[in-house]
Design an enzyme around this catalytic site. Structure first.
Site, PDB file in Angstrom:
ATOM      1  N   PHE A 284      -1.509   4.683  -2.026  1.00  0.00           N
ATOM      2  CA  PHE A 284      -0.246   5.414  -1.831  1.00  0.00           C
ATOM      3  C   PHE A 284      -0.224   6.763  -2.549  1.00  0.00           C
ATOM      4  O   PHE A 284      -0.032   7.813  -1.937  1.00  0.00           O
ATOM      5  CB  PHE A 284       0.913   4.541  -2.311  1.00  0.00           C
ATOM      6  CG  PHE A 284       2.249   5.218  -2.279  1.00  0.00           C
ATOM      7  CD1 PHE A 284       2.961   5.306  -1.098  1.00  0.00           C
ATOM      8  CD2 PHE A 284       2.797   5.764  -3.417  1.00  0.00           C
ATOM      9  CE1 PHE A 284       4.188   5.931  -1.060  1.00  0.00           C
ATOM     10  CE2 PHE A 284       4.027   6.393  -3.390  1.00  0.00           C
ATOM     11  CZ  PHE A 284       4.712   6.468  -2.200  1.00  0.00           C
TER      12      PHE A 284
ATOM     13  N   GLY B 250       1.250   2.846 -10.678  1.00  0.00           N
ATOM     14  CA  GLY B 250       0.144   2.611  -9.763  1.00  0.00           C
ATOM     15  C   GLY B 250       0.231   1.222  -9.158  1.00  0.00           C
ATOM     16  O   GLY B 250       1.315   0.710  -8.919  1.00  0.00           O
ATOM     17  N   LEU B 251      -0.934   0.630  -8.934  1.00  0.00           N
ATOM     18  CA  LEU B 251      -1.038  -0.695  -8.325  1.00  0.00           C
ATOM     19  C   LEU B 251      -0.351  -0.734  -6.977  1.00  0.00           C
ATOM     20  O   LEU B 251       0.328  -1.680  -6.634  1.00  0.00           O
ATOM     21  CB  LEU B 251      -0.421  -1.770  -9.228  1.00  0.00           C
ATOM     22  CG  LEU B 251      -1.218  -2.153 -10.469  1.00  0.00           C
ATOM     23  CD1 LEU B 251      -0.534  -3.327 -11.166  1.00  0.00           C
ATOM     24  CD2 LEU B 251      -2.627  -2.555 -10.099  1.00  0.00           C
ATOM     25  N   CYS B 252      -0.486   0.357  -6.228  1.00  0.00           N
ATOM     26  CA  CYS B 252       0.065   0.308  -4.885  1.00  0.00           C
ATOM     27  C   CYS B 252      -0.934   0.911  -3.910  1.00  0.00           C
ATOM     28  O   CYS B 252      -0.608   1.771  -3.107  1.00  0.00           O
ATOM     29  CB  CYS B 252       1.422   0.992  -4.807  1.00  0.00           C
ATOM     30  SG  CYS B 252       1.537   2.507  -5.711  1.00  0.00           S
ATOM     31  N   GLY B 253      -2.164   0.471  -4.028  1.00  0.00           N
ATOM     32  CA  GLY B 253      -3.187   0.873  -3.075  1.00  0.00           C
ATOM     33  C   GLY B 253      -3.432   2.368  -3.122  1.00  0.00           C
ATOM     34  O   GLY B 253      -3.448   2.978  -4.191  1.00  0.00           O
TER      35      GLY B 253
END
Lengths: 144, 288
Positions: B91, B86-89
């Site tokens: 996406f 994760g940690l990609c908005g």
């Protein structure tokens, strides 16, 4: 009709070679073949081997790891899986891979991918052959 | 005094977070750049390949290879490409929303997932997943690509699927990514990119070595692998782009928060000093 062929060699993540030539010699699946301008349309798959591009006095030698060649009257397109300039072949590496794959094929252990080993062996041998040819070619140039 | 200490710890933790997000942003930028170089590097090859396929189709007519055959009935497979982490908005959320909508509409679709997020999402919702690939990124090894290709070829040829579709995130630019659905199989030769048949390529007399079938098989397999590779790289670029943006926003928030907290800290300190002075002055006045 001009006697000049246009040759393009493309491989994924390699720079494109694009030049003119009088004669191109390709390592076809069923045997080496040469192409000059006016050749009939041909689509051939290629095995690992030598690619020679001859343009007048110039001569370029490459190792090809297999792929395809599309030949038309005035153009040759080579879709290579990989290519290396003959002068830049890592002979040590090729020898090592050759030995490794030979060992694998000799042992025939359960679970080894024999087809992949065979392919690796073919490629290593082809690389060595191209390097050998290049050495002799250079010798011939130097002595003349 | 207690308040000051509290604010101090908070400033420290925000600073740490800011440093981490900044580092993650930099990592994402570097990976994005590398992935893009690979896409660009593969482009001439892909275009020439499409050219050759087009010429070939032009000269031989279609319906010559099982991977090109259009079927009326049969099942459809959907390959969903998500990220492993994760940690990609938004996406993963974007792609999964579309995938979920598609699955709801046609529930008999066979699922193939790439990436941990996609697998977890469908597992939680009790969908059966035919095949999953984890840890594909950031390397995107050729062996994995070939594995995927073999799987979808089996689906299409042996199990007579109608189509194999792919849902991925198209990389438009660092700030713009779009989910897109493409059809991997059957290959529609007319829709291939690249120019039409070349001038010196005449229909009819065409020779094949060793044979038309052998060449087609090799060529089409290779083409399919190139395509899958491109989709994976494209998706990975998008992921890294989204991650970069998310981390940039997070870094910005962290620095904003830090300035707010610093202000608060200074105020509290000032208040304390004022209080102390007032006490001293008060004490001195009392002595007189």
């Amino acid at each position: 009709m001009s006697k000049i062929l246009k040759i393009d060699v493309v491989a994924s993540n390699f720079p494109v070679i694009s030049q003119e030539a009088h004669l191109v010699v390709l390592p076809g699946e069923v045997g080496e073949f040469g192409v000059m301008a006016g050749h009939m349309s041909l689509l051939s798959s290629l095995k690992p081997g030598t690619l020679r591009i001859i343009n007048g006095q110039e001569r370029a030698i490459y190792y090809l790891a297999g792929g395809f060649a599309e030949v038309n009257a005035h153009s040759v397109t080579v879709l290579a899986e990989e290519y290396v300039k003959a002068g830049e072949i890592d002979v040590e590496d090729a020898r090592k891979i050759k030995k490794q794959s030979e060992d694998l094929l000799a042992k025939k252990k359960e679970g080894t991918d024999l087809k992949a080993a065979q392919l690796a062996l073919h490629r290593a041998e082809a690389r060595l052959k191209v390097a050998e040819e290049f050495k002799e070619f250079k010798k011939a140039i130097n002595s003349s | 005094m207690a308040q000051i200490k509290e604010i101090k710890t908070r400033i420290k933790s925000v600073k740490n977070i800011g440093q981490i997000t900044k580092a993650m942003k930099m990592v994402a930028s570097a990976r994005l750049k590398r992935a893009q170089e690979r896409i660009l590097g593969a482009r001439p090859y892909a275009i020439k390949m499409a050219d050759v396929m087009k010429n070939l189709a032009f000269k031989t007519g279609k319906e010559v290879h099982p991977l090109l055959s259009v079927r009326e009935g049969g099942k459809t497979a959907l390959m969903v490409i998500t990220a492993d982490r994760g940690l990609c908005g938004s996406f993963n959320a974007n792609i999964l929303r579309q995938a979920y909508a598609y699955m709801k509409e046609s529930p008999d679709t066979v699922l193939l997932t790439v990436g941990k997020k996609g697998r977890d999402f469908f597992k939680r919702r009790n969908y059966s997943i035919r095949r999953e690939w984890l840890g594909v990124f950031p390397r995107v090894a050729m062996e994995t690509v070939l594995e995927m290709r073999d799987e979808i070829e089996t689906l299409f040829i042996t199990e007579k699927f109608k189509a194999v579709k792919i849902l991925y995130t198209e990389f438009k630019s660092v700030i713009q990514q779009k989910t897109a659905m493409d059809t991997l199989l059957p290959i529609k030769v007319e829709e291939l990119p690249g120019e039409g048949p070349k001038k010196d390529c005449v229909a009819g007399d065409y020779e094949f070595e060793p044979s038309l079938e052998a060449i087609l098989e090799k060529l089409i397999s290779q083409y399919l692998a190139t395509q899958i590779h491109r989709y994976l790289l494209e998706s990975f670029s998008s992921e890294m782009g989204a991650k970069r943006n998310a981390m940039e926003a997070a870094s910005k928030n962290a620095s904003e928060m830090m300035s707010k907290l610093t202000l608060e800290f200074n105020r509290a300190r000032q208040a304390m000093i004022t209080k102390e002075i007032a006490e001293i002055v008060g004490g001195a006045a009392a002595l007189q």
